[in-house]
Design a protein around this motif. Structure first.
Motif, PDB file in Angstrom:
ATOM      1  N   ALA B  11       0.836  -1.203   0.000  1.00  0.00           N
ATOM      2  CA  ALA B  11       0.000   0.000   0.000  1.00  0.00           C
ATOM      3  C   ALA B  11       0.870   1.252   0.000  1.00  0.00           C
ATOM      4  N   LEU B  12       2.057   1.149   0.627  1.00  0.00           N
ATOM      5  CA  LEU B  12       2.946   2.311   0.706  1.00  0.00           C
ATOM      6  C   LEU B  12       3.487   2.720  -0.655  1.00  0.00           C
ATOM      7  N   SER B  13       3.540   1.758  -1.582  1.00  0.00           N
ATOM      8  CA  SER B  13       4.127   2.098  -2.872  1.00  0.00           C
ATOM      9  C   SER B  13       3.207   3.028  -3.665  1.00  0.00           C
ATOM     10  N   PHE B  14       2.037   3.336  -3.118  1.00  0.00           N
ATOM     11  CA  PHE B  14       1.141   4.293  -3.765  1.00  0.00           C
ATOM     12  C   PHE B  14       1.440   5.709  -3.295  1.00  0.00           C
ATOM     13  N   GLY B  15       2.132   6.466  -4.137  1.00  0.00           N
ATOM     14  CA  GLY B  15       2.368   7.877  -3.860  1.00  0.00           C
ATOM     15  C   GLY B  15       1.409   8.706  -4.689  1.00  0.00           C
ATOM     16  N   PRO B  16       1.568  10.038  -4.658  1.00  0.00           N
ATOM     17  CA  PRO B  16       0.652  10.889  -5.433  1.00  0.00           C
ATOM     18  C   PRO B  16       0.492  10.498  -6.900  1.00  0.00           C
ATOM     19  N   PRO B  17       1.586  10.213  -7.649  1.00  0.00           N
ATOM     20  CA  PRO B  17       1.362   9.875  -9.070  1.00  0.00           C
ATOM     21  C   PRO B  17       0.547   8.600  -9.242  1.00  0.00           C
ATOM     22  N   GLU B  18       0.811   7.604  -8.365  1.00  0.00           N
ATOM     23  CA  GLU B  18       0.062   6.355  -8.451  1.00  0.00           C
ATOM     24  C   GLU B  18      -1.415   6.605  -8.170  1.00  0.00           C
ATOM     25  N   GLN B 327      -0.062  17.419  -6.391  1.00  0.00           N
ATOM     26  CA  GLN B 327       1.086  16.983  -5.592  1.00  0.00           C
ATOM     27  C   GLN B 327       2.151  16.372  -6.503  1.00  0.00           C
ATOM     28  N   SER B 328       1.709  15.535  -7.454  1.00  0.00           N
ATOM     29  CA  SER B 328       2.643  14.872  -8.358  1.00  0.00           C
ATOM     30  C   SER B 328       3.454  15.898  -9.126  1.00  0.00           C
ATOM     31  N   LEU B 329       2.759  16.890  -9.673  1.00  0.00           N
ATOM     32  CA  LEU B 329       3.459  17.879 -10.492  1.00  0.00           C
ATOM     33  C   LEU B 329       4.379  18.748  -9.647  1.00  0.00           C
ATOM     34  N   MET B 330       4.027  18.944  -8.373  1.00  0.00           N
ATOM     35  CA  MET B 330       4.924  19.700  -7.498  1.00  0.00           C
ATOM     36  C   MET B 330       6.189  18.900  -7.253  1.00  0.00           C
ATOM     37  N   ILE B 331       6.021  17.576  -7.041  1.00  0.00           N
ATOM     38  CA  ILE B 331       7.185  16.723  -6.789  1.00  0.00           C
ATOM     39  C   ILE B 331       8.089  16.692  -8.024  1.00  0.00           C
ATOM     40  N   HIS B 333       8.424  18.923 -10.323  1.00  0.00           N
ATOM     41  CA  HIS B 333       8.712  20.274 -10.828  1.00  0.00           C
ATOM     42  C   HIS B 333       7.990  20.534 -12.141  1.00  0.00           C
ATOM     43  N   GLY B 334       6.759  20.068 -12.237  1.00  0.00           N
ATOM     44  CA  GLY B 334       5.937  20.404 -13.389  1.00  0.00           C
ATOM     45  C   GLY B 334       6.079  19.459 -14.572  1.00  0.00           C
ATOM     46  N   SER B 335       6.853  18.387 -14.410  1.00  0.00           N
ATOM     47  CA  SER B 335       7.033  17.486 -15.546  1.00  0.00           C
ATOM     48  C   SER B 335       5.994  16.374 -15.516  1.00  0.00           C
ATOM     49  N   PHE B 336       5.301  16.190 -16.641  1.00  0.00           N
ATOM     50  CA  PHE B 336       4.244  15.173 -16.697  1.00  0.00           C
ATOM     51  C   PHE B 336       4.814  13.757 -16.780  1.00  0.00           C
ATOM     52  N   SER B 337       6.138  13.660 -17.022  1.00  0.00           N
ATOM     53  CA  SER B 337       6.731  12.327 -17.185  1.00  0.00           C
ATOM     54  C   SER B 337       6.600  11.502 -15.906  1.00  0.00           C
ATOM     55  N   ILE B 338       6.348  12.157 -14.769  1.00  0.00           N
ATOM     56  CA  ILE B 338       6.252  11.421 -13.494  1.00  0.00           C
ATOM     57  C   ILE B 338       5.152  10.372 -13.559  1.00  0.00           C
ATOM     58  N   PHE B 339       4.129  10.629 -14.386  1.00  0.00           N
ATOM     59  CA  PHE B 339       3.006   9.683 -14.429  1.00  0.00           C
ATOM     60  C   PHE B 339       3.329   8.428 -15.232  1.00  0.00           C
ATOM     61  N   ARG B 342       6.812   5.889 -13.634  1.00  0.00           N
ATOM     62  CA  ARG B 342       6.692   4.998 -12.471  1.00  0.00           C
ATOM     63  C   ARG B 342       5.804   3.827 -12.852  1.00  0.00           C
ATOM     64  N   PRO B 343       6.309   2.604 -12.643  1.00  0.00           N
ATOM     65  CA  PRO B 343       5.640   1.418 -13.198  1.00  0.00           C
ATOM     66  C   PRO B 343       4.166   1.268 -12.803  1.00  0.00           C
ATOM     67  N   ILE B 344       3.849   1.454 -11.509  1.00  0.00           N
ATOM     68  CA  ILE B 344       2.453   1.228 -11.090  1.00  0.00           C
ATOM     69  C   ILE B 344       1.539   2.251 -11.771  1.00  0.00           C
ATOM     70  N   SER B 345       2.001   3.485 -11.776  1.00  0.00           N
ATOM     71  CA  SER B 345       1.230   4.556 -12.397  1.00  0.00           C
ATOM     72  C   SER B 345       1.024   4.285 -13.882  1.00  0.00           C
ATOM     73  N   LEU B 346       2.109   3.860 -14.552  1.00  0.00           N
ATOM     74  CA  LEU B 346       2.041   3.575 -15.983  1.00  0.00           C
ATOM     75  C   LEU B 346       1.035   2.456 -16.249  1.00  0.00           C
TER      76      LEU B 346
END
Lengths: 317, 373
Positions: B11-18, B327-331, B333-339, B342-346
């Motif tokens: 459950a912890l592996s779920f951060g804002p992007p996830e 939150q994701s975009l703040m982490i 710095h505005g890059s959409f690649s964060i989504f 990250r494997p779970i998010s993808l």
């Protein structure tokens, strides 16, 4: 047929009347609600849940915690300030009540509350994962100075107390963090545990159980003296940074609550503070009890309102 | 129960992007919950998200769309919208029916019909198992787990059912699956509480308070330090469910007798219960007004053939989606690649894409076939 309808009408009128009647008896006539303006599981929530359980004995009515998270506490404070001043709806006022009005346009200031009692005064701290890349505070700050905005620091809500502590700290050491707001201390610690952010700005008891379990460690302790529970964690003052900031947490009623009700509430919660059960849970949670009566608590709020006003104005420059 | 620490780690592996991607997946998978027009469902979901933006901005703390009203700072109460759309809306719609219906003879079910038959059980068992597993997974994630679990299970059952036409008219899978999912999600919510000390839902938060008072701090060390408590809770879950069964069985005929109440009495009573029930949630008269407004909206939607469920979904998921996104975009710095980095998010985003494209491809293929022939 008519009788049936009459019965329904009577039933309805009676139920309305019984609601109205409830207000005219002696205090407390029903359960006492404490509005906690933060999500369940954060420090304020934990402390007042424990206190509420002890206070029931002395008030003679159930004491219920109502969480109203959001807006760094503004939602809960607004609701608390606007509540009926009959002593049945109290608010857990904590440091941000004196900070928020300087930052955003709020419908309240500390002046909209009648102070009842201050319960806790805690230092703030930065927690990091035990397996993080920084071994010492010096390494942490050096990295933050060299890579401005790269270290993500979670806080319990934009403009909240621990957010401001983090802002004040980065100003003191000349670094720049990337501040990520969460709705409460609990969610920010979850994000740190999962490795989604680098550090969190919190104050005990948030994260204490994870520090004990070795998952997290205290990177920076913004206290005048070391924590009783972790005597080998030095304060930042000992490490040459003149910085100490903390959070107080107390109870207040809406402005206009009759003094005799305030006194009744103060006496009940004072007894609850001295209750062995509460003392024990306070010790378990590593929180620092600091009693203040209505008068002194009011003075503290007035002082901090000025102090944070100055700080926020400086920061906005 | 034996894998609690492990599951909590997951459950912890779920951060804002996830969370963001999970919410997107939730929207795509659940928005068409009732099986009507997809466009209409999406319109309602977007309306729900828009209503969800009312209140204080979760990131900056500014008031949005509150028109200066302190009542709206906390947003529109979810319960008020739900009772309004479904409860009040239904009452209003029933009033329109011809008076004959009110005097219709009430159906009195026989005792035997009240208990599930063997063939009912056979139909329900798959739904119960699927619902339980689904609900468990959803319960591990912070947020309004019971709501999401219930919806997802209903969607799943309707998708795979052989009796699609019965859904909405008392198909047993449509009740058994979501109810199992709901229960299972509630139980699963205990895992993050016990393993991490962090409550993901209001009921677990109350339990957390109770534990602290007894000097037990839920967290990574709790199972080792207080085994008697941990296993006590596990045992109480089993015993509690068993006693619930014993208590409920004899009362089934009594509950069923509610059907005997003539509609002309039932409707005002429902109205009364909606209003008093709404008041007790927050002791707020303002919420009753909100409920009534949404009651009228629910009635209008019914008339023009729109469903209320996607609106509710938008209202629940929308604010979470927004916070996770920002939150994701703040982490990053505005890059959409964060989504997508990250494997779970993808995985969730790809899943959403498949969900959207699959029906399109299917109808395209069908169209082609028809065209060629």
């Amino acid at each position: 047929m008519l009788r049936k309808h009459l019965f329904l009408v009577f039933f309805f009128v009676f139920s309305v009347l019984s609601l109205v009647n409830a207000n005219s008896q002696e205090f407390p006539t029903k359960e006492v609600q404490i509005i906690v303006p933060y999500a369940p599981g954060g420090a304020t929530d934990l402390i007042f849940r424990a206190l509420a359980a002890s206070a029931e004995k002395y008030l003679g009515k159930p004491v219920i915690i109502v969480n109203r998270p959001g807006g760094g506490g503004a939602i809960g404070f607004t609701e608390g300030a606007k509540a009926k001043p009959d002593g049945h709806t109290l608010t857990s006022v904590i440091t941000p009540v004196t900070i928020l009005p300087h930052q955003v346009s709020t419908a309240f200031t500390y002046k909209d509350f009648e102070p009842i009692i201050n319960v806790v005064s805690d230092p703030s701290m930065f927690l990091v994962r035990s397996d993080c890349q920084w071994k010492t505070l010096k390494e942490f700050i050096d990295y933050a100075r060299k890579n401005p905005g790269m270290i993500t620091v979670g806080n319990s809500g934009a403009g909240g107390g621990v957010h401001l502590v983090a802002l004040a700290f980065e100003k003191t050491v000349g670094a720049k963090f990337n501040h990520i707001p969460f709705s409460g201390g609990g969610p920010s610690i979850t994000a740190l545990l999962g490795g989604h952010i680098h550090a969190v700005s919190v104050s005990p008891p948030e994260g204490i159980s994870h520090v004990q379990a070795g998952k997290l460690k205290i990177m920076a302790l913004f206290a005048e003296k070391r924590l009783e529970m972790f005597p080998d964690v030095p304060t930042v003052k000992e490490q040459g940074i003149d910085f100490a900031m903390g959070m107080w947490r107390g109870l207040a009623a809406p402005k206009g609550t009759p003094p005799e009700i305030i006194k009744k509430l103060h006496d009940a919660f004072k007894k609850a503070m001295d209750d062995p059960a509460f003392r024990k849970s306070a010790k378990d949670m590593a929180i620092n009890l600091a009693y203040l009566g209505p008068l002194d608590f009011g003075k503290l709020m007035a002082h901090d309102h000025e102090y944070y006003g100055k700080l926020v104005r400086e920061m906005k420059k | 129960m034996f894998f609690a620490p492990l599951l909590a780690q997951a459950a912890l592996s779920f951060g804002p992007p996830e969370f963001f991607s999970l919410m997107i997946f939730g929207f795509v998978a659940l928005s068409n919950v009732t099986g009507g027009s997809i466009v209409k469902s999406l319109i309602m979901a977007v309306l729900g998200i828009i209503i969800g933006t009312i209140g204080l901005d979760p990131v900056t703390g500014d008031a949005r769309f509150t028109f200066g009203s302190a009542h709206l700072l906390g947003g529109v109460e979810f319960v008020a919208v739900a009772i309004g759309l479904f409860g009040i809306g239904e009452v209003l719609a029933s009033i329109e029916q011809k008076p004959e219906i009110f005097d219709q003879k009430v159906i009195v079910p026989r005792l035997k019909e009240l208990y599930p038959s063997f063939s009912d059980l056979k139909r329900a068992i798959g739904a119960i198992l699927r619902g339980t597993i689904l609900g468990f997974g959803v319960g591990l994630i912070p947020g309004p787990a019971p709501v999401i679990a219930t919806y997802s299970s209903y969607m799943l059952e309707r998708k795979i059912s052989k009796h699609k036409e019965e859904f909405g008219h008392g198909a047993i899978e449509g009740v058994a699956g979501p109810e199992s999912a709901n229960n299972s999600a509630c139980q699963a919510a205990f895992i993050p509480l016990f393993a991490l000390g962090i409550p993901f839902a209001p009921p677990t938060a109350i339990l957390l308070g109770a534990l602290l008072i007894h000097g037990i701090i839920p967290g990574p060390t709790m199972i080792v330090e207080h085994p008697q408590f941990f296993w006590g809770v596990i045992a109480s879950m089993y015993i509690g469910n068993f006693i619930l069964l014993l208590l409920n069985l004899p009362f089934v005929p009594i509950f069923a007798n509610i059907l005997r109440i003539p509609k002309k009495l039932l409707l005002p009573l429902i109205m009364l219960f909606c209003i008093t029930g709404m008041f007790t949630v927050n002791n707020s008269v303002y919420d009753i007004w909100i409920m009534l407004v949404f009651g009228v909206l629910g009635y209008v939607l019914r008339k023009v053939g729109y469903e209320g469920a996607p609106l509710l979904l938008g209202l629940v998921l929308g604010p979470k989606l927004e916070v996770a996104f920002r939150q994701s975009l703040m982490i990053s710095h505005g890059s959409f690649s964060i989504f997508i980095s990250r494997p779970i998010s993808l995985a969730f985003l790809l899943g959403s894409l498949i969900f959207v494209l699959f029906p399109v491809c299917l109808s395209l293929a069908r169209y082609k076939k028809a065209y060629i022939l």
